[in-house]
Design a protein around this motif. Structure first.
Motif, PDB file in Angstrom:
ATOM      1  N   MET A   1       0.843  -1.199   0.000  1.00 33.90           N
ATOM      2  CA  MET A   1       0.000   0.000   0.000  1.00 33.90           C
ATOM      3  C   MET A   1       0.877   1.248   0.000  1.00 33.90           C
ATOM      4  O   MET A   1       1.892   1.294   0.691  1.00 33.90           O
ATOM      5  N   ILE A   2       0.520   2.241  -0.817  1.00 34.83           N
ATOM      6  CA  ILE A   2       1.250   3.503  -0.821  1.00 34.83           C
ATOM      7  C   ILE A   2       1.061   4.190   0.530  1.00 34.83           C
ATOM      8  O   ILE A   2      -0.066   4.317   1.034  1.00 34.83           O
ATOM      9  N   GLU A   3       2.133   4.606   1.138  1.00 36.29           N
ATOM     10  CA  GLU A   3       2.058   5.240   2.461  1.00 36.29           C
ATOM     11  C   GLU A   3       1.232   6.513   2.402  1.00 36.29           C
ATOM     12  O   GLU A   3       1.200   7.220   1.384  1.00 36.29           O
ATOM     13  N   ALA A   4       0.578   6.802   3.525  1.00 37.18           N
ATOM     14  CA  ALA A   4      -0.278   7.981   3.597  1.00 37.18           C
ATOM     15  C   ALA A   4       0.507   9.255   3.349  1.00 37.18           C
ATOM     16  O   ALA A   4       0.017  10.203   2.719  1.00 37.18           O
ATOM     17  N   THR A   5       1.746   9.294   3.833  1.00 42.40           N
ATOM     18  CA  THR A   5       2.558  10.509   3.635  1.00 42.40           C
ATOM     19  C   THR A   5       2.853  10.736   2.159  1.00 42.40           C
ATOM     20  O   THR A   5       2.889  11.875   1.683  1.00 42.40           O
ATOM     21  N   VAL A   6       3.076   9.618   1.433  1.00 42.55           N
ATOM     22  CA  VAL A   6       3.327   9.737  -0.016  1.00 42.55           C
ATOM     23  C   VAL A   6       2.067  10.201  -0.717  1.00 42.55           C
ATOM     24  O   VAL A   6       2.100  11.078  -1.591  1.00 42.55           O
ATOM     25  N   ARG A   7       0.906   9.626  -0.342  1.00 43.00           N
ATOM     26  CA  ARG A   7      -0.361  10.041  -0.950  1.00 43.00           C
ATOM     27  C   ARG A   7      -0.600  11.530  -0.746  1.00 43.00           C
ATOM     28  O   ARG A   7      -1.051  12.237  -1.647  1.00 43.00           O
ATOM     29  N   ASP A   8      -0.310  12.008   0.426  1.00 39.52           N
ATOM     30  CA  ASP A   8      -0.593  13.407   0.752  1.00 39.52           C
ATOM     31  C   ASP A   8       0.318  14.377   0.002  1.00 39.52           C
ATOM     32  O   ASP A   8      -0.125  15.450  -0.425  1.00 39.52           O
ATOM     33  N   ARG A   9       1.578  14.007  -0.136  1.00 41.43           N
ATOM     34  CA  ARG A   9       2.499  14.966  -0.753  1.00 41.43           C
ATOM     35  C   ARG A   9       2.638  14.783  -2.265  1.00 41.43           C
ATOM     36  O   ARG A   9       3.270  15.604  -2.942  1.00 41.43           O
ATOM     37  N   ALA A  10       2.061  13.710  -2.823  1.00 43.18           N
ATOM     38  CA  ALA A  10       2.164  13.476  -4.266  1.00 43.18           C
ATOM     39  C   ALA A  10       1.456  14.592  -5.027  1.00 43.18           C
ATOM     40  O   ALA A  10       0.345  14.999  -4.686  1.00 43.18           O
ATOM     41  N   ILE A  11       2.086  15.083  -6.064  1.00 41.96           N
ATOM     42  CA  ILE A  11       1.566  16.181  -6.882  1.00 41.96           C
ATOM     43  C   ILE A  11       0.679  15.610  -7.975  1.00 41.96           C
ATOM     44  O   ILE A  11       1.072  14.685  -8.688  1.00 41.96           O
ATOM     45  N   SER A  12      -0.533  16.137  -8.124  1.00 44.03           N
ATOM     46  CA  SER A  12      -1.456  15.656  -9.154  1.00 44.03           C
ATOM     47  C   SER A  12      -1.016  16.156 -10.525  1.00 44.03           C
ATOM     48  O   SER A  12      -0.786  17.357 -10.720  1.00 44.03           O
ATOM     49  N   LEU A  13      -0.887  15.224 -11.466  1.00 37.84           N
ATOM     50  CA  LEU A  13      -0.482  15.571 -12.818  1.00 37.84           C
ATOM     51  C   LEU A  13      -1.707  15.861 -13.690  1.00 37.84           C
ATOM     52  O   LEU A  13      -2.784  15.308 -13.468  1.00 37.84           O
ATOM     53  N   ILE A  14      -1.514  16.700 -14.703  1.00 42.45           N
ATOM     54  CA  ILE A  14      -2.569  17.065 -15.648  1.00 42.45           C
ATOM     55  C   ILE A  14      -2.143  16.610 -17.036  1.00 42.45           C
ATOM     56  O   ILE A  14      -0.995  16.789 -17.429  1.00 42.45           O
ATOM     57  N   ASN A  15      -3.095  16.048 -17.769  1.00 42.27           N
ATOM     58  CA  ASN A  15      -2.798  15.537 -19.108  1.00 42.27           C
ATOM     59  C   ASN A  15      -2.213  16.618 -20.014  1.00 42.27           C
ATOM     60  O   ASN A  15      -2.729  17.733 -20.095  1.00 42.27           O
TER      61      ASN A  15
END
Length: 558
Positions: free
Chosen positions: A1-15
């Motif tokens: 499972m992806i760690e919660a800290t990684v989920r929170d700081r991951a930057i959302s990419l745009i197509n």
């Protein structure tokens, strides 16, 4: 499972949008996330990696499994693709594996596609609105009796391990239009019967191609002979070498099928059924015309006979081979004309080093989140256009100047002598024209100007050597040579302004557009019925001075 800290700081990419960041220390990572629905695919590209460092790109699913690592593509570019089986986020990590550069940003780019594959039966249709599409984890197979219609403006990415297969009795209809061709992206050359490699057709299948543009990923780099070996290269073999040299720097390689129907009109420069397009294609076309018209000839070459055209042709080939040798070996240019060719070659290749492969967001029209990418590509092409003319014309003018000093120019027949002058003046004029993109929907424009001059219109180049005899001119008090020249120019204008066609060639006029001819007449105050003295004053007298000015421009080393 992806760690919660990684989920929170991951930057959302745009197509279609580039995300940039710098990694300040070795081992540092950036995390990104991108939402995909089941049946969608994504191409991910990491580019603009600083020199001397190694960055890794990894793709993870929501469970934390590494589902894709990177593979190198075109040197420093890293490329990955992924096809979603269920709705959900994917996570991307960019990591400084070896080295870092806190002052240089990398670029991360994603392209979204609808994944297509499996066996098709019955009647099927792909619409541009629902795309772009990418052939997915399995082949897309058109079964016997099945029909697949691909509508105008549709983009299909075939950059995968799967193929589009048309079985015996199956039907594939590629139904593009001149304004909105069907676009095949990421193809490999080498298919049979004009097909791209990823399209496999059985013998009894049916394929209709109407306005189709096929974009190929960059061709393999081939070895070129050393510049000194030009003396052993037959004129018939030179266009292929020129093609190879210019394709090395082109940001796109493509083929148009059924691009434009034949109209019989001189002002339709693309009345062709099939044309390979790349930046610099004009030079190959010119070299092929030199051979086809007999201006360079294998038999004369073997006999050791050198005319004006052979001398300049071989000189230009020597220059481009030497320029590539200097670039490949990181050597300094021995002459400023070679440096200008090296500048063009390096600038063209910089697009591939920075962007890797051509993407749907480079060519999709009116896509808001692709505006920056479109602008960047168009800006690069305009810069290439400037460098193209500057480098090409410098080499040609250099060898033309030497040919005149050696007396090769004067040895040509009088009509051919004047025609050569017109070619040099026309090339110079073309370099000053503003660069505009052709109106063919998603198709990338070639330079195109020389090709138009060669093949179309009242000013079409002659198809035999030497220049065909001039038509008779009205009797006058002018020198017979001047009379012939002026009479021809007047004849061309008269034909041009009446929308006629003429199989002869241009003298000093730079373009086959009648609006340009009318502008010239308005500027000079000439009319077709003006006296030969007036025409001579405007066109013949300035010609030699114009040649001197051209030599001054290109043969200064700055």
């Amino acid at each position: 499972m992806i760690e919660a800290t990684v989920r929170d700081r991951a930057i959302s990419l745009i197509n279609g949008t580039k995300f940039r960041a710098a990694l300040a220390t070795e081992g540092e990572s950036y995390w990104y996330k991108y939402f995909l629905r089941a049946g969608e695919a994504v191409e991910i590209e990491l580019s603009e990696i600083p020199r001397g460092v190694a960055y890794d790109l990894e793709v993870y699913d929501e469970a934390g499994n590494c589902i894709y690592g990177t593979v190198p593509l075109f040197g420093c570019v890293r490329f990955a693709s992924y096809e979603a089986g269920v709705d959900g986020e994917i996570y991307l990590r960019v990591r400084a594996e070896e080295g870092c550069d806190p002052n240089r940003e990398f670029a991360l780019h994603v392209d979204r596609y609808k994944s297509i594959g499996g066996i098709l039966t019955g009647d099927n249709k792909l619409c541009a609105f629902d795309g772009p599409y990418r052939i997915g984890g399995s082949d897309l197979v058109i079964a016997p009796g099945a029909v697949l219609d691909i509508e105008a403006g549709t983009i299909i990415n075939v950059r995968s391990q799967s193929a589009l297969r048309v079985l015996s009795g199956g039907t594939l209809n590629l139904l593009g239009t001149a304004a909105q061709p069907v676009v095949i992206l990421g193809a490999s050359a080498g298919g049979e019967a004009g097909l791209w490699k990823e399209l496999q057709a059985a013998e009894e299948s049916r394929i209709t191609r109407q306005f189709v543009t096929i974009y190929y990923d960059q061709a393999e780099t081939h070895e070129t002979p050393p510049p000194g070996h030009v003396i052993n290269i037959l004129p018939s073999e030179r266009p292929a070498l020129i093609r190879q040299w210019y394709q090395l720097a082109s940001p796109y390689l493509s083929t148009i099928f059924d691009g434009v129907e034949r109209t019989g009109k001189w002002y339709d420069p693309w009345s062709i059924k099939k044309r390979d397009l790349y930046f610099g294609m004009d030079v190959e076309m010119f070299a092929q015309w030199e051979y086809d018209s007999g201006r360079v000839c294998d038999e004369r070459f073997r006999a050791g006979k050198t005319n004006y055209w052979e001398y300049v042709n071989a000189g230009f080939l020597h220059d481009i081979l030497l320029a590539r040798q200097c670039v490949d070996n990181d050597e300094p240019a021995p002459h400023f004309r070679i440096q200008r060719l090296m500048d063009y070659l390096r600038h063209g290749k910089s697009w591939q080093e920075k962007h890797g492969v051509l993407k749907s967001t480079h060519i999709l029209p009116n896509l808001e989140d692709a505006l920056e990418e479109e602008t960047e590509l168009h800006s690069h092409l305009k810069e290439m256009s400037t460098l193209f003319w500057w480098s090409h014309n410098t080499s040609i003018v250099y060898w033309d100047h030497l040919a005149r000093e050696m007396g090769l120019h004067a040895q040509e027949e009088h009509d051919e002598n004047l025609f050569v002058n017109g070619v040099i003046i026309r090339l110079h004029f073309s370099s000053d024209l503003p660069y505009e993109f052709l109106s063919f929907g998603n198709q990338m424009p070639p330079v195109g100007m020389i090709g138009v001059f060669l093949n179309h219109g009242p000013f079409k180049y002659p198809d035999c050597y030497p220049a065909p005899p001039a038509p008779p001119a009205p009797e006058d008090t002018l020198d017979p040579h001047d009379e012939t020249t002026v009479g021809l120019i007047k004849t061309y204008f008269d034909i041009l302004l009446h929308d006629g066609t003429n199989p002869v060639y241009t003298w000093w006029l730079p373009t086959p557009a009648d609006r340009e001819a009318r502008r010239i007449l308005e500027t000079t105050g000439l009319q077709p019925d003006s006296s030969l003295d007036d025409w001579k004053r405007e066109f013949v007298d300035p010609a030699i001075q114009t040649l001197h000015e051209i030599q001054e421009k290109y043969l200064k080393s700055e």
